[in-house]
Scaffold this motif. Structure first.
Motif: not given
Length: 355
Positions: A108-115
């Motif tokens: 997720a972080a690599k795709l800029h999706v908040p975690v």
């Protein structure tokens, strides 16, 4: 409408997700997509938990299990990345400290999706534990850190998280939510021919099963306790069974197959003591008023040590035996509301909707 991708893969995560998913279903403004990595693949470790706990059938079912940590985590990372790109969630939520946790958060972080990380801030301070590495790295790349205890908050503060762009919230422990919600739905485990005055034991941590000296000492201690203190009931993890057989050791205790959550609740309700190296079972013992002896050198749940509900004994045979003798039959009380009183899932979901 918030589109949430929840990633789970192991037994404790199924239990946590059951109460959070229930809270999501009761809350407007959030849609959950459930991804099961397959990390726990045995029917008694996975499918039965979904059936018993009423967890919705996963929207996405991967089949990733076994192999070294790097291989497993790498495969999960690649396949979860594809799911995120296809589903386009607004946020990814992960639980705990497994390889599934880290892979989901990193993808997720690599795709800029908040975690969002449920059970953030826990620390054993033992970097030999794969779980410690997973939880530290997951905290670093999450923007919502849902902490179960004051200790977890303090850990993050000491590590400088208050100066980082993330929200730290003490919400309580969703495991207590589950324990309270499912307390009446118990089932006697198959193969058990007595119902009281036994010691419930679990054993699966790599630090114990992969170290011949520690494993030998623990097995000898369990055999002694079973003969001289009280009968031991051990739901045996497949990996642990293999390690014991490979080491040429013999368990002289009551061994049963891995159990579902309702059978585990029954065991916790009826036992006189818990011996474990599991993080989750330490808390579950406390939720059901039972003393716990932990077969590790450190624990994430230091508040249980501080209130006298839990004792750390490591893997030394004599210490295990003496602790079992001291604590068998002793009840403990939750007089300090250490874990949020059963409202953690509600707080988590409200935060997700408001975020």
């Amino acid at each position: 409408m918030t589109r949430l991708l929840t990633i789970i893969g192991a037994r404790p995560q199924f239990i946590k997700a059951s109460v959070v998913s229930k809270a999501i279903q009761e809350m407007e403004g959030i849609e959950e997509i459930l991804l099961h990595t397959g990390q726990h693949f045995d029917a008694n470790m996975s499918k039965v938990f979904f059936e018993q706990l009423g967890i919705p059938k996963p929207n996405v079912q991967l089949d990733i299990h076994g192999g070294p940590h790097g291989v497993m985590t790498g495969r999960m990372l690649a396949e979860i990345e594809e799911v995120i790109q296809a589903e386009k969630p607004d946020r990814v939520m992960v639980y705990g400290d497994t390889n599934s946790t880290l892979a989901g958060a990193l993808a997720a972080a690599k795709l800029h999706v908040p975690v969002a990380h449920v059970e953030a801030g826990l620390r054993s301070f033992n970097m030999r534990m794969p779980e410690e590495i997973n939880r530290i790295l997951t905290d670093q790349i999450s923007d919502l850190l849902f902490c179960p205890t004051e200790t977890a908050i303090s850990n993050l503060q000491r590590e400088g998280f208050t100066h980082k762009p993330m929200r730290i919230l003490q919400v309580g422990d969703v495991m207590q939510d589950a324990a309270l919600f499912f307390a009446e739905r118990t089932a006697t485990p198959v193969g058990l021919d007595f119902s009281e005055n036994f010691i419930l034991t679990t054993l699966h941590r790599a630090e114990n099963t992969d170290d011949l000296q520690r494993l030998t000492s623990i097995v000898n201690a369990l055999n002694h306790v079973h003969q001289h203190v009280a009968p031991i009931v051990l739901p045996l993890h497949p990996r642990t069974r293999g390690a014991i057989e490979k080491a040429g050791l013999s368990l002289d205790v009551t061994v049963i197959d891995p159990v579902g959550y309702f059978e585990m609740i029954w065991l916790l309700n009826h036992c006189g003591l818990v011996l474990t190296d599991s993080g989750g079972v330490q808390k579950e013992a406390f939720f059901f008023g039972k003393a716990c002896v932990t077969l590790r050198d450190q624990t994430e749940w230091v508040e249980l040590i501080n209130v006298g509900a839990n004792e750390l004994v490591g893997a030394e045979q004599e210490r295990i035996v003496q602790a079992a003798e001291r604590h068998f039959g002793r009840d403990v009380k939750d007089s300090h509301q250490l874990y949020g009183g059963g409202k953690a899932a509600e707080r988590i979901v409200q935060t997700l909707v408001d975020a």
